[in-house]
Design a protein around this motif. Structure first.
Motif, mmCIF file in Angstrom:
data_model
loop_
_atom_site.group_PDB
_atom_site.id
_atom_site.type_symbol
_atom_site.label_atom_id
_atom_site.label_comp_id
_atom_site.label_asym_id
_atom_site.label_seq_id
_atom_site.Cartn_x
_atom_site.Cartn_y
_atom_site.Cartn_z
ATOM 1 N N HIS A 87 -0.560 7.852 5.579
ATOM 2 C CA HIS A 87 -0.971 9.058 6.296
ATOM 3 C C HIS A 87 0.068 9.431 7.353
ATOM 4 O O HIS A 87 0.380 10.618 7.544
ATOM 5 C CB HIS A 87 -2.333 8.833 6.956
ATOM 6 C CG HIS A 87 -2.825 10.014 7.738
ATOM 7 N ND1 HIS A 87 -3.234 11.191 7.145
ATOM 8 C CD2 HIS A 87 -2.957 10.200 9.088
ATOM 9 C CE1 HIS A 87 -3.597 12.050 8.080
ATOM 10 N NE2 HIS A 87 -3.437 11.475 9.259
ATOM 11 N N HIS A 88 0.593 8.423 8.041
ATOM 12 C CA HIS A 88 1.622 8.665 9.058
ATOM 13 C C HIS A 88 2.851 9.311 8.424
ATOM 14 O O HIS A 88 3.414 10.281 8.976
ATOM 15 C CB HIS A 88 2.008 7.346 9.721
ATOM 16 C CG HIS A 88 3.188 7.449 10.638
ATOM 17 N ND1 HIS A 88 3.112 8.013 11.899
ATOM 18 C CD2 HIS A 88 4.496 7.068 10.467
ATOM 19 C CE1 HIS A 88 4.307 7.974 12.467
ATOM 20 N NE2 HIS A 88 5.159 7.404 11.628
ATOM 21 N N VAL A 89 3.270 8.794 7.275
ATOM 22 C CA VAL A 89 4.451 9.336 6.590
ATOM 23 C C VAL A 89 4.189 10.752 6.107
ATOM 24 O O VAL A 89 5.071 11.624 6.190
ATOM 25 C CB VAL A 89 4.848 8.422 5.410
ATOM 26 C CG1 VAL A 89 5.955 9.077 4.569
ATOM 27 C CG2 VAL A 89 5.315 7.070 5.922
ATOM 28 N N VAL A 90 2.981 11.019 5.602
ATOM 29 C CA VAL A 90 2.635 12.366 5.135
ATOM 30 C C VAL A 90 2.743 13.371 6.279
ATOM 31 O O VAL A 90 3.321 14.452 6.126
ATOM 32 C CB VAL A 90 1.200 12.395 4.545
ATOM 33 C CG1 VAL A 90 0.708 13.837 4.364
ATOM 34 C CG2 VAL A 90 1.165 11.672 3.213
ATOM 35 N N VAL A 91 2.184 13.022 7.425
ATOM 36 C CA VAL A 91 2.221 13.915 8.598
ATOM 37 C C VAL A 91 3.662 14.188 9.025
ATOM 38 O O VAL A 91 4.042 15.343 9.289
ATOM 39 C CB VAL A 91 1.424 13.302 9.768
ATOM 40 C CG1 VAL A 91 1.644 14.115 11.047
ATOM 41 C CG2 VAL A 91 -0.062 13.255 9.429
ATOM 42 N N LEU A 116 4.224 18.698 -0.798
ATOM 43 C CA LEU A 116 5.291 18.106 0.012
ATOM 44 C C LEU A 116 6.398 17.540 -0.880
ATOM 45 O O LEU A 116 7.595 17.701 -0.573
ATOM 46 C CB LEU A 116 4.731 16.998 0.899
ATOM 47 C CG LEU A 116 3.796 17.436 2.033
ATOM 48 C CD1 LEU A 116 3.279 16.216 2.790
ATOM 49 C CD2 LEU A 116 4.508 18.379 2.989
ATOM 50 N N LEU A 117 6.003 16.887 -1.959
ATOM 51 C CA LEU A 117 6.996 16.338 -2.880
ATOM 52 C C LEU A 117 7.800 17.466 -3.544
ATOM 53 O O LEU A 117 9.019 17.365 -3.702
ATOM 54 C CB LEU A 117 6.305 15.481 -3.946
ATOM 55 C CG LEU A 117 5.696 14.167 -3.449
ATOM 56 C CD1 LEU A 117 4.883 13.499 -4.552
ATOM 57 C CD2 LEU A 117 6.789 13.207 -2.961
ATOM 58 N N TYR A 158 11.126 12.187 3.221
ATOM 59 C CA TYR A 158 10.808 12.521 1.827
ATOM 60 C C TYR A 158 10.880 11.263 0.957
ATOM 61 O O TYR A 158 9.978 11.005 0.147
ATOM 62 C CB TYR A 158 11.771 13.582 1.304
ATOM 63 C CG TYR A 158 11.612 13.863 -0.174
ATOM 64 C CD1 TYR A 158 10.576 14.662 -0.647
ATOM 65 C CD2 TYR A 158 12.495 13.305 -1.107
ATOM 66 C CE1 TYR A 158 10.420 14.911 -1.997
ATOM 67 C CE2 TYR A 158 12.346 13.545 -2.461
ATOM 68 C CZ TYR A 158 11.312 14.356 -2.912
ATOM 69 O OH TYR A 158 11.158 14.598 -4.256
ATOM 70 N N ASP A 159 11.923 10.478 1.122
ATOM 71 C CA ASP A 159 12.070 9.232 0.346
ATOM 72 C C ASP A 159 10.954 8.239 0.699
ATOM 73 O O ASP A 159 10.440 7.540 -0.175
ATOM 74 C CB ASP A 159 13.432 8.589 0.613
ATOM 75 C CG ASP A 159 14.577 9.383 0.004
ATOM 76 O OD1 ASP A 159 14.311 10.221 -0.882
ATOM 77 O OD2 ASP A 159 15.737 9.156 0.412
ATOM 78 N N MET A 160 10.596 8.187 1.985
ATOM 79 C CA MET A 160 9.500 7.305 2.401
ATOM 80 C C MET A 160 8.193 7.732 1.755
ATOM 81 O O MET A 160 7.380 6.891 1.344
ATOM 82 C CB MET A 160 9.368 7.313 3.923
ATOM 83 C CG MET A 160 10.479 6.576 4.646
ATOM 84 S SD MET A 160 10.361 6.715 6.461
ATOM 85 C CE MET A 160 8.800 5.891 6.763
ATOM 86 N N LEU A 161 7.982 9.050 1.657
ATOM 87 C CA LEU A 161 6.754 9.550 1.030
ATOM 88 C C LEU A 161 6.705 9.153 -0.442
ATOM 89 O O LEU A 161 5.650 8.717 -0.942
ATOM 90 C CB LEU A 161 6.687 11.072 1.161
ATOM 91 C CG LEU A 161 5.474 11.749 0.508
ATOM 92 C CD1 LEU A 161 4.174 11.233 1.124
ATOM 93 C CD2 LEU A 161 5.562 13.272 0.662
ATOM 94 N N CYS A 162 7.836 9.296 -1.148
ATOM 95 C CA CYS A 162 7.892 8.901 -2.566
ATOM 96 C C CYS A 162 7.591 7.416 -2.712
ATOM 97 O O CYS A 162 6.838 7.005 -3.609
ATOM 98 C CB CYS A 162 9.274 9.208 -3.139
ATOM 99 S SG CYS A 162 9.656 10.966 -3.279
ATOM 100 N N GLU A 163 8.158 6.617 -1.811
ATOM 101 C CA GLU A 163 7.952 5.170 -1.854
ATOM 102 C C GLU A 163 6.503 4.815 -1.555
ATOM 103 O O GLU A 163 5.891 3.978 -2.239
ATOM 104 C CB GLU A 163 8.882 4.505 -0.844
ATOM 105 C CG GLU A 163 8.863 2.988 -0.886
ATOM 106 C CD GLU A 163 9.864 2.386 0.085
ATOM 107 O OE1 GLU A 163 9.442 2.045 1.207
ATOM 108 O OE2 GLU A 163 11.048 2.294 -0.268
ATOM 109 N N GLN A 164 5.938 5.457 -0.527
ATOM 110 C CA GLN A 164 4.554 5.185 -0.154
ATOM 111 C C GLN A 164 3.575 5.591 -1.250
ATOM 112 O O GLN A 164 2.555 4.933 -1.468
ATOM 113 C CB GLN A 164 4.210 5.905 1.152
ATOM 114 C CG GLN A 164 4.829 5.301 2.396
ATOM 115 C CD GLN A 164 4.267 3.931 2.711
ATOM 116 O OE1 GLN A 164 3.077 3.685 2.531
ATOM 117 N NE2 GLN A 164 5.119 3.033 3.159
ATOM 118 N N GLN A 165 3.884 6.674 -1.946
ATOM 119 C CA GLN A 165 3.029 7.091 -3.059
ATOM 120 C C GLN A 165 3.002 6.027 -4.148
ATOM 121 O O GLN A 165 1.963 5.763 -4.752
ATOM 122 C CB GLN A 165 3.512 8.422 -3.627
ATOM 123 C CG GLN A 165 3.024 9.644 -2.869
ATOM 124 C CD GLN A 165 2.575 10.765 -3.789
ATOM 125 O OE1 GLN A 165 3.128 10.972 -4.867
ATOM 126 N NE2 GLN A 165 1.568 11.503 -3.377
#
Length: 252
Positions: A71-75, A123-124, A157-164
């Motif tokens: 959630h933190h990364v998404v925000v 976002l992606l 963006y890369d963190m979001l891909c990784e977190q997903q």
């Protein structure tokens, strides 16, 4: 007699099995209530069930912790993408960047309206478009946008891909353990029911209060109905007195 009810939660199932196993294991050989085969089965199953419940809770806690990080990364990702597009639009308004350059980012050249960024999928999608668009504009000779620069956007963006990817893995693991636990719950209920039936049958000839306490010592759980009188030692004494008086009544 009050009515009994099988446990409905994992901790209650574990307590019921643990109590039955402890009581049966400590009983004298001549006073065995639960058959040896059932006791052995319960002991083995209890170890498996305890481990699976522990594994499920561990996975669940990991999933909760991972979701907070996600959630933190998404925000943060949403904030940086939104800010980058706003800075791009302000640069266009100041004449520093031509409006046609918006098309490199997948944006409408004739409007400064922000795209919808409410979902992770958006976002992606837009993160990828913005990164590629900025790289292409710079390749064509444009000056990089700063505050935020595209490197910062790409980091999140890369963190979001990784977190997903992590979220998907945690979900699969938790689902798998939960499904396995569901099957074990059914086995636990069947085993507890068998043990409780055996215990009640063994003590069926005792007086009500004595029978209740003997059964409860093996982990059986009883509930009184609304308005039902609770069993006490006096209950058994009263029944005994009535039985003792019965022969005298029959003689009169």
């Amino acid at each position: 007699m009050p009515y009994r009810r099988l446990p409905t939660s994992d901790p209650a199932r574990l307590r019921a099995l643990q109590r039955a196993v402890e009581k049966a294991s400590s009983a004298d050989f001549t006073e065995q209530v639960i058959p040896y085969k059932t006791l052995t089965q319960a002991q083995k199953f209890l170890m498996i069930f305890e481990n699976q419940v522990s594994q499920y809770h561990s996975n669940f806690q990991t999933k909760v912790s991972a979701h907070k990080q996600y959630h933190h990364v998404v925000v943060k990702t949403r904030m940086y993408i939104s800010h980058f597009i706003q800075v791009l639009n302000m640069s266009v308004q100041r004449g520093e960047i031509k409006k046609d350059a918006r098309s490199l980012y997948g944006l409408d050249p004739n409007t400064s309206t922000l795209p919808h960024l409410g979902s992770e999928a958006a976002l992606l999608e837009w993160g990828q478009k913005i990164i590629r668009g900025e790289e292409e504009r710079i390749r064509l000779g444009g000056f990089p946008i700063y505050n935020p620069n595209i490197t910062k956007v790409k980091v999140y963006y890369d963190m979001l891909c990784e977190q997903q990817s992590y979220q998907s893995m945690h979900k699969k693991n938790t689902t798998r353990v939960y499904e396995d636990l569901g099957e074990l719950r059914r086995e636990a209920d069947e085993l507890i029911l068998d043990i409780w039936n055996t215990v009640e049958a063994h003590y069926k000839d005792l007086l009500p209060y004595a029978r209740l306490m003997a059964c409860k010592s093996y982990g059986l759980i009883y509930y009184y109905r609304t308005g039902e009188k609770k069993l006490t030692p006096e209950t058994d004494r009263e029944i005994s007195r009535i039985h003792q008086m019965q022969p005298e009544l029959d003689l009169q």
